[in-house]
Design a protein around this motif. Structure first.
Motif, short mmCIF file in Angstrom:
data_model
loop_
_atom_site.label_atom_id
_atom_site.label_comp_id
_atom_site.label_asym_id
_atom_site.label_seq_id
_atom_site.Cartn_x
_atom_site.Cartn_y
_atom_site.Cartn_z
N GLY A 1 0.79 -1.21 0.00
CA GLY A 1 0.00 0.00 0.00
C GLY A 1 0.82 1.26 0.00
O GLY A 1 0.32 2.34 -0.24
N ASN B 1 5.61 3.31 -4.33
CA ASN B 1 5.19 3.91 -5.59
C ASN B 1 5.71 3.15 -6.79
O ASN B 1 5.48 3.54 -7.92
CB ASN B 1 5.66 5.37 -5.66
CG ASN B 1 4.94 6.25 -4.65
OD1 ASN B 1 3.76 6.06 -4.41
ND2 ASN B 1 5.65 7.17 -4.05
N ARG C 1 -8.56 -1.59 1.99
CA ARG C 1 -8.73 -0.38 1.18
C ARG C 1 -7.39 0.29 0.91
O ARG C 1 -7.14 0.78 -0.20
CB ARG C 1 -9.67 0.60 1.87
CG ARG C 1 -10.02 1.81 1.01
CD ARG C 1 -10.97 2.75 1.67
NE ARG C 1 -10.38 3.42 2.82
CZ ARG C 1 -10.95 4.43 3.47
NH1 ARG C 1 -12.15 4.87 3.09
NH2 ARG C 1 -10.35 4.99 4.49
N ARG C 2 -6.52 0.31 1.91
CA ARG C 2 -5.20 0.91 1.73
C ARG C 2 -4.37 0.15 0.71
O ARG C 2 -3.74 0.73 -0.18
CB ARG C 2 -4.45 0.96 3.07
CG ARG C 2 -3.06 1.57 2.98
CD ARG C 2 -2.44 1.68 4.35
NE ARG C 2 -2.27 0.38 4.97
CZ ARG C 2 -1.22 -0.41 4.75
NH1 ARG C 2 -0.26 -0.03 3.91
NH2 ARG C 2 -1.12 -1.57 5.37
N ASN D 1 -5.56 -1.77 -1.70
CA ASN D 1 -6.19 -1.72 -3.02
C ASN D 1 -6.07 -0.35 -3.69
O ASN D 1 -6.38 -0.22 -4.88
CB ASN D 1 -7.66 -2.11 -2.91
CG ASN D 1 -8.24 -2.56 -4.23
OD1 ASN D 1 -7.60 -3.30 -4.98
ND2 ASN D 1 -9.44 -2.10 -4.55
N ARG D 2 -5.65 0.67 -2.97
CA ARG D 2 -5.42 1.96 -3.61
C ARG D 2 -4.36 1.85 -4.70
O ARG D 2 -4.40 2.57 -5.70
CB ARG D 2 -4.98 3.00 -2.56
CG ARG D 2 -6.12 3.53 -1.70
CD ARG D 2 -5.60 4.45 -0.62
NE ARG D 2 -6.71 4.94 0.20
CZ ARG D 2 -6.54 5.58 1.35
NH1 ARG D 2 -5.30 5.80 1.81
NH2 ARG D 2 -7.58 6.00 2.05
N ARG D 3 -3.44 0.97 -4.50
CA ARG D 3 -2.39 0.75 -5.50
C ARG D 3 -2.73 -0.42 -6.41
O ARG D 3 -2.43 -0.39 -7.60
CB ARG D 3 -1.06 0.49 -4.79
CG ARG D 3 0.11 0.31 -5.74
CD ARG D 3 1.43 0.45 -5.01
NE ARG D 3 2.52 0.11 -5.91
CZ ARG D 3 3.32 -0.93 -5.75
NH1 ARG D 3 3.16 -1.73 -4.72
NH2 ARG D 3 4.28 -1.18 -6.60
N LYS E 1 -5.82 -1.48 -7.26
CA LYS E 1 -6.94 -1.07 -8.13
C LYS E 1 -7.67 -2.27 -8.73
O LYS E 1 -7.94 -2.35 -9.93
CB LYS E 1 -6.45 -0.14 -9.25
CG LYS E 1 -5.98 1.23 -8.75
CD LYS E 1 -5.54 2.11 -9.90
CE LYS E 1 -5.22 3.53 -9.42
NZ LYS E 1 -4.16 3.59 -8.41
N HIS F 1 -12.19 -4.48 -4.49
CA HIS F 1 -12.97 -3.31 -4.05
C HIS F 1 -14.39 -3.71 -3.65
O HIS F 1 -14.85 -3.36 -2.55
CB HIS F 1 -13.02 -2.28 -5.18
CG HIS F 1 -14.01 -1.17 -4.93
ND1 HIS F 1 -13.81 -0.18 -4.00
CD2 HIS F 1 -15.24 -0.93 -5.49
CE1 HIS F 1 -14.86 0.63 -3.99
NE2 HIS F 1 -15.73 0.20 -4.89
#
Length: 324
Positions: free
Chosen positions: A3, A6, A145-146, A148-150, A152, A157
């Motif tokens: 999460g 980058n 959720r944290r 899955n932000r990356r 996607k 979700h």
């Protein structure tokens, strides 16, 4: 951590994380299903029993999601030559449908219980259950959720929404049971038997939008409805390219199944269009592809060039013009 970094993930890394999260979610939800059923019977709470039923159904859906996730890694086969992406909205539609059925059952159960004189229960033990599982469910929801932000992942979700629903459900139960405990110590204690069925009515109404948020997007994908955002983006890009390269016209068709977007663009060029070879058209294709953006593994892009309108897809926005 997945999460926080980058660094772009490879397709294999994305698949591995998605599988881990889905299996983890299925196992933990199975534990909650057993616990909710046991506490529901122990406390005589229909609301907690509904939570157990919801959790058992969620486990089945999560397993279907895992199977779907594995299928979508296979790009195509002889029978499914466009891949297996259409299975994602089917699974999500099943989840939304089952959730809707449980909501209707909860509403009717609460209504019948109120008409029948209420439902006495052990509010103290039920409050302990609700308190513990509120924090457990919300904690896991925030963690996924944290991540899955990356990642996607649409599967992760929508799967994670079941944890949010369960957390909200448990929190509402806790507040209601605590208030009922206080009510029992007053001269109005006889009204406490209506707390459990009223909870069912209120929660069934509040869960309805959640079920529809899962069901409606899935049904739209199954029916083949074009996503407006993708449609508008393709038109924005193609309007710019038409002005830049002198295209006479274009027709685009878009669709989305789960993680993959299907985009087909037929471009009409003048018969005397200045090109030296197919490589010139391939270069334009590459430029359009980059302008549309998105991951290559999540986009099925087809771009054709023709100088004869009859080879273009039917224009759904304008009446087809006769070829001169």
């Amino acid at each position: 951590m997945a999460g926080g970094s980058n660094t772009p993930m490879t397709w294999d890394e994305r698949f591995a994380i998605e599988q881990r999260l889905l299996w983890q979610s299925a196992f933990l939800m199975a534990v909650i299903a057993v616990a909710a059923t046991w506490f529901g019977l122990l406390t005589n709470s229909h609301a907690i029993l509904i939570d157990g039923i919801f959790s058992f159904v969620a486990v089945v859906i999560k397993i279907l999601m895992i199977m779907t996730s594995r299928l979508t890694t296979r790009e195509s086969s002889r029978k499914f030559q466009f891949g297996y992406w259409q299975f994602e909205p089917l699974v999500l539609a099943a989840e939304g449908s089952f959730t809707l059925i449980i909501i209707v059952y909860a509403f009717l159960n609460g209504l019948i219980s109120i008409i029948g004189g209420g439902n006495p229960m052990n509010f103290g033990l039920a409050s302990l259950y609700a308190f513990v599982f509120t924090f457990l469910n919300m904690g896991y929801f925030l963690y996924v959720r944290r991540v899955n932000r990356r990642l996607k992942s649409s599967l992760v979700h929508f799967d994670n929404m079941s944890w949010l629903v369960d957390a909200a459900f448990a929190a509402s139960l806790f507040i209601s049971f605590i208030l009922a405990c206080g009510l029992e110590q007053t001269p109005y204690g006889h009204w406490s038997v209506y707390v459990d069925p009223i909870i069912l009515l209120v929660l069934s109404l509040t869960m309805f939008p959640v079920a529809m948020n899962i069901l409606l997007p899935a049904v739209k994908q199954i029916l083949g409805m074009a996503p407006e955002g993708l449609h508008d983006e393709v038109h924005r890009v193609m309007d710019d390219f038409s002005a830049r390269y002198g295209f006479k016209d274009y027709v685009s068709s878009v669709q989305r199944y789960g993680k993959i977007s299907f985009v087909e663009i037929d471009i009409l060029i003048p018969k005397d269009y200045p090109i030296t070879g197919v490589a010139d058209l391939d270069r334009i294709r590459d430029e359009i592809d980059k302008a549309l953006g998105g991951r290559a593994v999540q986009k099925w892009l087809t771009i054709t060039f023709t100088s004869t309108r009859k080879w273009m897809a039917q224009d759904y926005e304008l009446e087809e013009e006769e070829e001169e």
